[in-house]
Structure formats: C-alpha cells, structure tokens
Design a protein around this motif. Structure first.
Motif, PDB file in Angstrom:
ATOM      1  N   ARG A  78       0.762  -1.211   0.052  1.00 10.30           N
ATOM      2  CA  ARG A  78      -0.174   0.070   0.044  1.00 10.30           C
ATOM      3  C   ARG A  78       0.934   1.382   0.078  1.00 10.30           C
ATOM      4  NH1 ARG A  78      -4.214  -2.390   0.659  1.00 10.30           N
ATOM      5  NH2 ARG A  78      -4.708  -4.409   2.002  1.00 10.30           N
ATOM      6  N   LYS A  79       1.967   1.355   0.888  1.00 14.46           N
ATOM      7  CA  LYS A  79       2.760   2.504   0.876  1.00 14.46           C
ATOM      8  C   LYS A  79       3.279   2.653  -0.613  1.00 14.46           C
ATOM      9  CE  LYS A  79       6.678   4.337   3.697  1.00 14.46           C
ATOM     10  NZ  LYS A  79       7.643   3.853   2.900  1.00 14.46           N
ATOM     11  N   LYS A  80       3.673   1.881  -1.128  1.00  5.87           N
ATOM     12  CA  LYS A  80       4.363   2.062  -2.317  1.00  5.87           C
ATOM     13  C   LYS A  80       3.162   2.466  -3.559  1.00  5.87           C
ATOM     14  CE  LYS A  80       7.972  -0.648  -4.856  1.00  5.87           C
ATOM     15  NZ  LYS A  80       8.269  -2.146  -5.078  1.00  5.87           N
ATOM     16  N   CYS A  81       2.131   1.759  -3.327  1.00  3.29           N
ATOM     17  CA  CYS A  81       1.267   2.431  -4.459  1.00  3.29           C
ATOM     18  C   CYS A  81       0.891   3.806  -3.981  1.00  3.29           C
ATOM     19  CB  CYS A  81      -0.148   1.661  -3.860  1.00  3.29           C
ATOM     20  SG  CYS A  81       0.025  -0.187  -4.773  1.00  3.29           S
ATOM     21  N   LEU A  82       0.643   4.208  -2.782  1.00  2.04           N
ATOM     22  CA  LEU A  82       0.438   5.526  -2.625  1.00  2.04           C
ATOM     23  C   LEU A  82       1.368   6.567  -2.928  1.00  2.04           C
ATOM     24  CD1 LEU A  82      -1.497   5.256   0.933  1.00  2.04           C
ATOM     25  CD2 LEU A  82      -2.396   5.586  -1.389  1.00  2.04           C
ATOM     26  N   GLU A  83       2.842   5.884  -2.706  1.00  2.00           N
ATOM     27  CA  GLU A  83       3.903   6.807  -3.172  1.00  2.00           C
ATOM     28  C   GLU A  83       3.929   7.205  -4.725  1.00  2.00           C
ATOM     29  OE1 GLU A  83       7.166   5.639  -0.096  1.00  2.00           O
ATOM     30  OE2 GLU A  83       7.834   5.387  -2.159  1.00  2.00           O
ATOM     31  N   LYS A  84       3.621   5.940  -5.557  1.00  2.00           N
ATOM     32  CA  LYS A  84       3.482   5.979  -6.911  1.00  2.00           C
ATOM     33  C   LYS A  84       2.416   7.177  -7.336  1.00  2.00           C
ATOM     34  CE  LYS A  84       6.549   2.603  -8.105  1.00  2.00           C
ATOM     35  NZ  LYS A  84       7.724   2.964  -8.806  1.00  2.00           N
TER      36      LYS A  84
ATOM     37  N   ALA B 107      -6.276   1.089  -1.193  1.00  2.00           N
ATOM     38  CA  ALA B 107      -7.464   1.101  -0.088  1.00  2.00           C
ATOM     39  C   ALA B 107      -8.523   0.012  -0.047  1.00  2.00           C
ATOM     40  CB  ALA B 107      -8.046   2.378  -0.337  1.00  2.00           C
ATOM     41  N   CYS B 108      -8.493  -0.509  -1.377  1.00  3.76           N
ATOM     42  CA  CYS B 108      -9.572  -1.377  -1.526  1.00  3.76           C
ATOM     43  C   CYS B 108      -9.571  -2.854  -0.840  1.00  3.76           C
ATOM     44  CB  CYS B 108     -10.191  -1.537  -3.068  1.00  3.76           C
ATOM     45  SG  CYS B 108     -11.337  -2.590  -3.106  1.00  3.76           S
ATOM     46  N   ARG B 109     -10.287  -3.374  -0.298  1.00  6.66           N
ATOM     47  CA  ARG B 109     -10.135  -4.798   0.612  1.00  6.66           C
ATOM     48  C   ARG B 109     -11.050  -5.884  -0.237  1.00  6.66           C
ATOM     49  NH1 ARG B 109      -6.422  -5.134   3.891  1.00  6.66           N
ATOM     50  NH2 ARG B 109      -6.262  -3.373   5.257  1.00  6.66           N
ATOM     51  N   ALA B 110     -11.466  -5.458  -1.536  1.00  9.20           N
ATOM     52  CA  ALA B 110     -12.051  -6.409  -2.508  1.00  9.20           C
ATOM     53  C   ALA B 110     -10.923  -7.622  -2.393  1.00  9.20           C
ATOM     54  CB  ALA B 110     -12.525  -6.031  -3.620  1.00  9.20           C
ATOM     55  N   PRO B 111     -11.500  -8.928  -2.697  1.00 13.32           N
ATOM     56  CA  PRO B 111     -10.714 -10.080  -2.820  1.00 13.32           C
ATOM     57  C   PRO B 111      -9.723  -9.690  -4.277  1.00 13.32           C
ATOM     58  CG  PRO B 111     -12.727 -10.759  -3.150  1.00 13.32           C
ATOM     59  CD  PRO B 111     -12.831  -9.259  -2.330  1.00 13.32           C
ATOM     60  N   SER B 112     -10.585  -9.488  -5.343  1.00 15.63           N
ATOM     61  CA  SER B 112      -9.646  -9.294  -6.487  1.00 15.63           C
ATOM     62  C   SER B 112     -10.181  -8.088  -6.912  1.00 15.63           C
ATOM     63  CB  SER B 112      -9.907 -10.212  -7.607  1.00 15.63           C
ATOM     64  OG  SER B 112      -9.671  -9.945  -8.705  1.00 15.63           O
ATOM     65  N   HIS B 113      -9.263  -6.959  -7.260  1.00 13.76           N
ATOM     66  CA  HIS B 113      -9.437  -5.744  -7.794  1.00 13.76           C
ATOM     67  C   HIS B 113     -10.004  -5.775  -9.107  1.00 13.76           C
ATOM     68  CE1 HIS B 113      -7.318  -3.864  -4.615  1.00 13.76           C
ATOM     69  NE2 HIS B 113      -6.360  -4.519  -5.053  1.00 13.76           N
ATOM     70  N   PRO B 117     -15.846  -2.757  -9.108  1.00 12.08           N
ATOM     71  CA  PRO B 117     -16.480  -1.775 -10.133  1.00 12.08           C
ATOM     72  C   PRO B 117     -15.812  -0.309 -10.315  1.00 12.08           C
ATOM     73  CG  PRO B 117     -18.184  -2.154  -8.583  1.00 12.08           C
ATOM     74  CD  PRO B 117     -17.020  -3.258  -8.325  1.00 12.08           C
ATOM     75  N   SER B 118     -15.189   0.077  -9.188  1.00 13.39           N
ATOM     76  CA  SER B 118     -14.501   1.306  -9.245  1.00 13.39           C
ATOM     77  C   SER B 118     -13.148   1.247  -9.893  1.00 13.39           C
ATOM     78  CB  SER B 118     -14.448   2.016  -7.873  1.00 13.39           C
ATOM     79  OG  SER B 118     -13.628   1.343  -7.054  1.00 13.39           O
ATOM     80  N   PHE B 119     -12.542   0.104  -9.697  1.00 14.59           N
ATOM     81  CA  PHE B 119     -11.294  -0.287 -10.406  1.00 14.59           C
ATOM     82  C   PHE B 119     -11.479  -0.241 -11.849  1.00 14.59           C
ATOM     83  CE2 PHE B 119      -7.949  -3.154 -12.038  1.00 14.59           C
ATOM     84  CZ  PHE B 119      -6.978  -2.575 -11.292  1.00 14.59           C
ATOM     85  N   GLN B 120     -12.542  -0.957 -11.961  1.00 14.22           N
ATOM     86  CA  GLN B 120     -12.839  -1.259 -13.476  1.00 14.22           C
ATOM     87  C   GLN B 120     -12.913   0.202 -14.240  1.00 14.22           C
ATOM     88  OE1 GLN B 120     -12.701  -4.129 -15.180  1.00 14.22           O
ATOM     89  NE2 GLN B 120     -13.531  -5.653 -13.867  1.00 14.22           N
ATOM     90  N   ARG B 121     -13.705   1.226 -13.674  1.00  9.98           N
ATOM     91  CA  ARG B 121     -13.858   2.314 -13.953  1.00  9.98           C
ATOM     92  C   ARG B 121     -12.705   3.209 -14.404  1.00  9.98           C
ATOM     93  NH1 ARG B 121     -15.049   6.468 -10.960  1.00  9.98           N
ATOM     94  NH2 ARG B 121     -15.970   4.996  -9.143  1.00  9.98           N
ATOM     95  N   TYR B 122     -11.648   3.097 -13.221  1.00  9.09           N
ATOM     96  CA  TYR B 122     -10.497   3.874 -13.396  1.00  9.09           C
ATOM     97  C   TYR B 122      -9.675   3.163 -14.657  1.00  9.09           C
ATOM     98  CZ  TYR B 122     -11.235   6.067  -9.001  1.00  9.09           C
ATOM     99  OH  TYR B 122     -11.699   6.559  -7.927  1.00  9.09           O
TER     100      TYR B 122
END
Lengths: 137, 137
Positions: A78-84, B107-113, B117-122
């Motif tokens: 997560r930390k790395k992701c946020l940095e990027k 941030a997301c806790r979903a098992p697979s991004h 749906p919001s991941f998909q949108r991005y």
DNA sequence: ATGCAACTTCAAGTCAACTTGAGGTCAAGC
DNA sequence: GCTTGACCTCAAGTTGACTTGAAGTTGCAT
C-alpha cells in the motif's frame, strides 16, 4: 476463449516481438501452449493496457514489473502504491502547466514570452520538482 | 552575469556532460567562450527546466528541439503548440487515472481488484489512448 | 611560476527497450 | 502430401540518451 499471440498483438497494438519480450522479462505470462504457440487469457489485455500506461508515465519495465504480484494482481504494498500515486499526480499537474505554457505560446502576442507574466507563472509551476521525482534517476 | 558550465550544472542539476551533449544536439547554446570554456546566459536555466519537463513528459530530445525556434524562443507554430498542449493534457488525465488505480489498490479490500467496479472504471479511463498518443511510436 | 581543479575534445562504452534475422515447427486449406 | 503463413527460439543488431576515459588546456591561488 483463449488468444493467440497474433490476436493479442492486434487487440493491444503491441507487436508480437514486444509481447515475447515482456514475457521474458516477467511482465506478462501465457496461460499455456498449443504445440509451440503461446496461449493468452483475455485478461492479458487489461494488463497490457496498464503496462503501456505505466511506460507512458515514465516508469521502467522493471518498476512496472514490481507493481504486480506473482499471481498477476497489482502489488499489495500500500505504501508503495500511494507513493507512486502521489508521484503520478504531481507529474500530471506539471504536465498541465506545460500544456498551459504551450497554449499561451500559441495565443500570446507579446514580443517575447519570457517577459510575459502569465508565461512566467506557468513555467514556475512547471519547474518545481517533487522529491520523489528527483529520485527517478 | 554569465555562467560557467559548472554553475549551470549545479543550478540545473544536470551534469556537464549532459549540457555539452544538449549543446551538440542543438537544444541549448552557449553565448560564447572564455578561452575554451563555454559561457552561458542566465536564461539557459529556464530553458533547461522546460527541456527536463519535456523529457519527463515523454518527448524525445528531437521533438523538444523542434519546439524551440533557432533564436531560442518557443516555436511560433501555433497549431503545433496546441496539438502538443492537447496531447499533454490528455496524458495528464490518464496519469491521474492510473494514480487513482493505485490509490484504489492501496485502499480497497475487495478480494480481487479486477472484480471491483470502481477499479474497472478507473482502468477504463486509463486505457483510452488519444489519436496523437498512438502516433508517438 | 607552479600546481591543480575545472574546463576542453573526441571516441568509445553503456543501458533499456526493443527489433531483426536465420533457421525451424506446425496446422490448415488446396 | 505439400505449401503457406503464423508461430517458435536464440543471438545479434539498433536507437536514443547519455556517460566515461584519455589526453590536452586554462585560469586562479599560493
């Protein structure tokens, strides 16, 4: 429902040589083979889109590879992701500034842009580098 | 009020070798020499900032060179400027999208991004390439 | 006037990211 | 059954953007 390297190439816009190269570098993987031929899953396309985007954003293939887990999901660091994310956002802001510089250049009638205050202002924003930016070689 | 290559190097963060290379490629020019030594004007710093920014935005040195007139001002080719501006703005938007993808991943806790749906949108926004983008090799 | 750090040139080396080429395999349509 | 085209491997070549190294020069402080 699996794709041949040619299909992936057509759909992603990347030449087969690049796809093989990416596989060699561990950025993508084929789900199997039919004879010699690689077989790819649909999901490869999304992954390639992310890779291409990362490249455009100025990340090296190695950096990009490090953002994926071995299982193919995005890294959970997560930390790395946020940095990027911060880094990208900052770069995006600076790009918008340059874009403004260019628009100004196209529109402004001042004899020399270097003397125009609004030009100066845009360049000033564009000049600022973030700390993380500096690290990028 | 002129700068030695060492001064320029310190102030711009670019090594002297890079400055000489840029001069050779016609991206910058020295205002003269003192003996063998190059002399640079203050204005070189702004120019180098723009060059560096262009590089970060993914432009080649050749492309960047073409944005300057021989006299050192930004190119007056208004159409070209606006095209580049659009291109940069589009790239900036896509970068923000990737940035969002990354934030979401953190941030997301979903098992697979891939199923979120919001991941998909991005990703969908991030996938879109502009025409001008495609031309960039 | 002498040392030396900071400059100079020019050729060659490096690195990432691919591409190209030679030589081979395979499945499908004629 | 044989050609054709799309695939394969592996080594070598290419390109852009620099960097490095050798060998020489110069300006300033001691």
């Amino acid at each position: 429902m699996t794709l041949d390297i040619g299909d992936v190439s057509r759909r992603s816009g990347l030449p087969p040589s690049t796809l093989r190269y990416y596989e060699e570098k561990g950025l993508i993987s084929s789900t199997g083979r039919r004879g010699l031929r690689r077989l790819f899953d649909q999901s490869i396309l999304q992954r390639l889109a992310l890779i291409t985007l990362g490249r455009e954003a100025g990340f090296s293939l190695e950096e990009i590879a490090s953002m994926f887990t071995p299982t193919g999901k995005l890294s959970i660091d997560r930390k790395k992701c946020l940095e990027k994310a911060d880094e990208l956002e900052h770069l995006a802001k600076r790009l918008v500034s340059v874009s403004n510089v260019l628009r100004h250049t196209a529109a402004c009638r001042a004899p020399s842009h270097l003397e125009c205050p609004s030009f100066q202002r845009y360049v000033k924003v564009a000049e600022k580098k973030s700390h993380s930016m500096a690290k990028r070689k």
